[in-house]
Design a protein around this motif. Structure first.
Motif, PDB file in Angstrom:
ATOM      1  N   ARG A  20       0.807  -1.230   0.000  1.00 19.18           N
ATOM      2  CA  ARG A  20       0.000   0.000   0.000  1.00 19.18           C
ATOM      3  C   ARG A  20       0.839   1.277   0.000  1.00 19.18           C
ATOM      4  NH1 ARG A  20      -2.504  -1.765   4.815  1.00 19.18           N
ATOM      5  NH2 ARG A  20      -3.090  -3.859   4.325  1.00 19.18           N
ATOM      6  N   GLY A  21       1.858   1.326  -0.869  1.00 14.45           N
ATOM      7  CA  GLY A  21       2.686   2.519  -1.001  1.00 14.45           C
ATOM      8  C   GLY A  21       3.739   2.686   0.076  1.00 14.45           C
ATOM      9  N   LYS A  22       3.844   1.710   0.960  1.00 12.63           N
ATOM     10  CA  LYS A  22       4.832   1.783   2.035  1.00 12.63           C
ATOM     11  C   LYS A  22       5.816   0.632   1.883  1.00 12.63           C
ATOM     12  CE  LYS A  22       1.756   4.058   5.249  1.00 12.63           C
ATOM     13  NZ  LYS A  22       1.130   4.019   6.556  1.00 12.63           N
ATOM     14  N   VAL A  23       7.012   0.825   2.438  1.00 14.59           N
ATOM     15  CA  VAL A  23       8.037  -0.221   2.402  1.00 14.59           C
ATOM     16  C   VAL A  23       8.373  -0.647   3.827  1.00 14.59           C
ATOM     17  CG1 VAL A  23       9.054   0.525   0.217  1.00 14.59           C
ATOM     18  CG2 VAL A  23       9.945   1.449   2.371  1.00 14.59           C
ATOM     19  N   LEU A  24       8.878  -1.855   3.941  1.00 11.95           N
ATOM     20  CA  LEU A  24       9.300  -2.383   5.229  1.00 11.95           C
ATOM     21  C   LEU A  24      10.741  -1.961   5.488  1.00 11.95           C
ATOM     22  CD1 LEU A  24       8.911  -4.210   7.703  1.00 11.95           C
ATOM     23  CD2 LEU A  24       9.651  -6.121   6.266  1.00 11.95           C
ATOM     24  N   LEU A  25      10.970  -1.318   6.634  1.00 18.74           N
ATOM     25  CA  LEU A  25      12.310  -0.893   7.019  1.00 18.74           C
ATOM     26  C   LEU A  25      12.604  -1.358   8.438  1.00 18.74           C
ATOM     27  CD1 LEU A  25      12.172   2.787   5.731  1.00 18.74           C
ATOM     28  CD2 LEU A  25      13.438   0.898   4.689  1.00 18.74           C
ATOM     29  N   VAL A  26      13.878  -1.635   8.700  1.00 19.18           N
ATOM     30  CA  VAL A  26      14.321  -1.965  10.055  1.00 19.18           C
ATOM     31  C   VAL A  26      15.414  -0.970  10.445  1.00 19.18           C
ATOM     32  CG1 VAL A  26      13.731  -4.412   9.935  1.00 19.18           C
ATOM     33  CG2 VAL A  26      16.001  -3.682   9.222  1.00 19.18           C
ATOM     34  N   ARG A  27      15.526  -0.696  11.758  1.00 17.06           N
ATOM     35  CA  ARG A  27      16.529   0.257  12.231  1.00 17.06           C
ATOM     36  C   ARG A  27      17.657  -0.477  12.940  1.00 17.06           C
ATOM     37  NH1 ARG A  27      14.572   4.941  16.090  1.00 17.06           N
ATOM     38  NH2 ARG A  27      14.532   3.214  17.560  1.00 17.06           N
ATOM     39  N   ARG A  28      18.875  -0.189  12.503  1.00 15.48           N
ATOM     40  CA  ARG A  28      20.052  -0.792  13.131  1.00 15.48           C
ATOM     41  C   ARG A  28      20.275  -0.166  14.499  1.00 15.48           C
ATOM     42  NH1 ARG A  28      24.500  -0.735   8.364  1.00 15.48           N
ATOM     43  NH2 ARG A  28      24.677   1.396   9.066  1.00 15.48           N
ATOM     44  N   ARG A  29      20.524  -0.992  15.463  1.00 18.02           N
ATOM     45  CA  ARG A  29      20.774  -0.507  16.817  1.00 18.02           C
ATOM     46  C   ARG A  29      22.089   0.290  16.884  1.00 18.02           C
ATOM     47  NH1 ARG A  29      18.714  -1.348  21.552  1.00 18.02           N
ATOM     48  NH2 ARG A  29      17.383  -3.078  20.969  1.00 18.02           N
ATOM     49  N   SER A  30      23.107  -0.144  16.137  1.00 17.52           N
ATOM     50  CA  SER A  30      24.451   0.452  16.249  1.00 17.52           C
ATOM     51  C   SER A  30      24.489   1.941  15.886  1.00 17.52           C
ATOM     52  CB  SER A  30      25.445  -0.322  15.398  1.00 17.52           C
ATOM     53  OG  SER A  30      25.063  -0.270  14.035  1.00 17.52           O
ATOM     54  N   ASP A  31      23.845   2.331  14.788  1.00 18.32           N
ATOM     55  CA  ASP A  31      23.923   3.730  14.348  1.00 18.32           C
ATOM     56  C   ASP A  31      22.551   4.377  14.142  1.00 18.32           C
ATOM     57  OD1 ASP A  31      23.068   2.477  12.041  1.00 18.32           O
ATOM     58  OD2 ASP A  31      24.894   2.887  10.905  1.00 18.32           O
ATOM     59  N   ARG A  32      21.506   3.626  14.429  1.00 15.59           N
ATOM     60  CA  ARG A  32      20.119   4.107  14.342  1.00 15.59           C
ATOM     61  C   ARG A  32      19.715   4.519  12.926  1.00 15.59           C
ATOM     62  NH1 ARG A  32      17.623   4.009  19.012  1.00 15.59           N
ATOM     63  NH2 ARG A  32      16.257   5.754  18.694  1.00 15.59           N
ATOM     64  N   LEU A  33      20.402   3.968  11.923  1.00 19.44           N
ATOM     65  CA  LEU A  33      20.015   4.198  10.536  1.00 19.44           C
ATOM     66  C   LEU A  33      19.015   3.122  10.113  1.00 19.44           C
ATOM     67  CD1 LEU A  33      23.406   5.065   8.792  1.00 19.44           C
ATOM     68  CD2 LEU A  33      21.537   6.626   9.349  1.00 19.44           C
ATOM     69  N   TRP A  34      18.113   3.502   9.233  1.00 24.17           N
ATOM     70  CA  TRP A  34      17.098   2.581   8.722  1.00 24.17           C
ATOM     71  C   TRP A  34      17.624   1.894   7.470  1.00 24.17           C
ATOM     72  CZ3 TRP A  34      12.658   1.600  11.346  1.00 24.17           C
ATOM     73  CH2 TRP A  34      12.336   2.475  12.383  1.00 24.17           C
ATOM     74  N   MET A  35      17.144   0.684   7.236  1.00 25.81           N
ATOM     75  CA  MET A  35      17.569  -0.071   6.051  1.00 25.81           C
ATOM     76  C   MET A  35      16.506  -1.091   5.687  1.00 25.81           C
ATOM     77  SD  MET A  35      20.418  -2.560   7.688  1.00 25.81           S
ATOM     78  CE  MET A  35      19.982  -3.808   8.877  1.00 25.81           C
ATOM     79  N   PHE A  36      16.642  -1.611   4.474  1.00 26.94           N
ATOM     80  CA  PHE A  36      15.813  -2.732   4.069  1.00 26.94           C
ATOM     81  C   PHE A  36      16.356  -3.960   4.789  1.00 26.94           C
ATOM     82  CE2 PHE A  36      15.422   0.198   0.431  1.00 26.94           C
ATOM     83  CZ  PHE A  36      14.047   0.357   0.449  1.00 26.94           C
ATOM     84  N   PRO A  37      15.498  -4.836   5.291  1.00 30.23           N
ATOM     85  CA  PRO A  37      15.989  -6.000   6.035  1.00 30.23           C
ATOM     86  C   PRO A  37      16.818  -6.937   5.163  1.00 30.23           C
ATOM     87  CG  PRO A  37      13.599  -6.127   5.739  1.00 30.23           C
ATOM     88  CD  PRO A  37      14.046  -4.806   5.186  1.00 30.23           C
ATOM     89  N   GLY A  38      17.731  -7.625   5.810  1.00 33.02           N
ATOM     90  CA  GLY A  38      18.601  -8.570   5.109  1.00 33.02           C
ATOM     91  C   GLY A  38      19.942  -8.632   5.788  1.00 33.02           C
ATOM     92  N   GLY A  39      20.911  -9.231   5.116  1.00 34.94           N
ATOM     93  CA  GLY A  39      22.231  -9.324   5.723  1.00 34.94           C
ATOM     94  C   GLY A  39      23.215 -10.107   4.885  1.00 34.94           C
ATOM     95  N   ARG A  40      24.348 -10.385   5.503  1.00 40.62           N
ATOM     96  CA  ARG A  40      25.471 -11.041   4.833  1.00 40.62           C
ATOM     97  C   ARG A  40      25.233 -12.520   4.581  1.00 40.62           C
ATOM     98  NH1 ARG A  40      29.127  -8.199   3.359  1.00 40.62           N
ATOM     99  NH2 ARG A  40      30.598  -6.855   4.337  1.00 40.62           N
ATOM    100  N   LYS A  41      25.746 -12.936   3.434  1.00 37.36           N
ATOM    101  CA  LYS A  41      25.652 -14.325   3.012  1.00 37.36           C
ATOM    102  C   LYS A  41      26.714 -15.165   3.710  1.00 37.36           C
ATOM    103  CE  LYS A  41      26.581 -15.486  -1.141  1.00 37.36           C
ATOM    104  NZ  LYS A  41      26.836 -16.286  -2.248  1.00 37.36           N
ATOM    105  N   ILE A  51      18.900  -5.209  15.541  1.00 37.05           N
ATOM    106  CA  ILE A  51      17.756  -4.412  15.097  1.00 37.05           C
ATOM    107  C   ILE A  51      16.933  -3.987  16.310  1.00 37.05           C
ATOM    108  CG2 ILE A  51      15.627  -4.483  13.707  1.00 37.05           C
ATOM    109  CD1 ILE A  51      18.210  -4.807  12.041  1.00 37.05           C
ATOM    110  N   ASP A  52      16.531  -2.705  16.355  1.00 34.40           N
ATOM    111  CA  ASP A  52      15.706  -2.290  17.494  1.00 34.40           C
ATOM    112  C   ASP A  52      14.285  -1.879  17.119  1.00 34.40           C
ATOM    113  OD1 ASP A  52      16.093   0.256  16.433  1.00 34.40           O
ATOM    114  OD2 ASP A  52      16.954   1.105  18.246  1.00 34.40           O
ATOM    115  N   ARG A  53      14.001  -1.800  15.817  1.00 37.33           N
ATOM    116  CA  ARG A  53      12.660  -1.396  15.409  1.00 37.33           C
ATOM    117  C   ARG A  53      12.390  -1.788  13.964  1.00 37.33           C
ATOM    118  NH1 ARG A  53      10.210   4.505  15.412  1.00 37.33           N
ATOM    119  NH2 ARG A  53       8.059   3.894  15.241  1.00 37.33           N
ATOM    120  N   ALA A  54      11.117  -2.033  13.644  1.00 32.89           N
ATOM    121  CA  ALA A  54      10.696  -2.321  12.268  1.00 32.89           C
ATOM    122  C   ALA A  54       9.390  -1.579  12.013  1.00 32.89           C
ATOM    123  CB  ALA A  54      10.503  -3.819  12.068  1.00 32.89           C
ATOM    124  N   ILE A  55       9.266  -0.991  10.825  1.00 31.31           N
ATOM    125  CA  ILE A  55       8.068  -0.214  10.491  1.00 31.31           C
ATOM    126  C   ILE A  55       7.734  -0.351   9.012  1.00 31.31           C
ATOM    127  CG2 ILE A  55       8.333   1.551  12.288  1.00 31.31           C
ATOM    128  CD1 ILE A  55       9.552   3.386  10.097  1.00 31.31           C
TER     129      ILE A  55
END
Length: 126
Positions: free
Chosen positions: A12-33, A98-102
């Motif tokens: 519905r026009g929104k994206v899923l983002l998670v916030r990194r605890r270390s620097d409080r920057l938001w990102m798309f969820p995922g990680g290292r292979k 991760i400390d938050r997801a929205i």
């Protein structure tokens, strides 16, 4: 092969983002292979670790991003997956990372460099 995987979930026009605890920057969820893990397996594992109650519909590879970040000089090597079906509670699994997801519009929020690049490609300013 990409070094990490990210998920762009759109609802519905929104994206899923998670916030990194270390620097409080938001990102798309995922990680290292991990070794011998495919990009899609990496994505599934990371989502299960970060957001264990999230259920995903069909996930498809949008693009492999191999680039150098103009600001930081850091090399990006990410497999970006997209889904239009995601449901379930946004319960945080890995609270050390991760400390938050929205769900929110992708602009007007402090994103990591890779997530900013992906946002600008998928959701250009109008």
């Amino acid at each position: 092969m990409a070094k990490s995987s990210k998920l762009v979930a759109v609802k519905r026009g929104k994206v899923l983002l998670v916030r990194r605890r270390s620097d409080r920057l938001w990102m798309f969820p995922g990680g290292r292979k991990r070794s011998r893990e495919t990009e899609k397996d990496c994505l599934r594992r990371e989502i299960k670790e970060e957001l264990p109650n999230l259920k995903l519909g069909r996930v498809r590879l949008w693009k492999e991003v191999k680039s150098k970040n103009r600001r930081s000089g850091r090399k990006m090597s990410d497999a970006i997956f997209v889904t239009r079906k995601a449901s379930g509670r946004l319960t945080i699994g890995d609270k050390n990372e991760i400390d938050r997801a929205i769900w929110r519009k992708p602009r007007g929020i402090r994103l990591t460099p890779t997530s900013r690049y992906v946002r600008d490609q998928l959701f250009p300013k109008k």
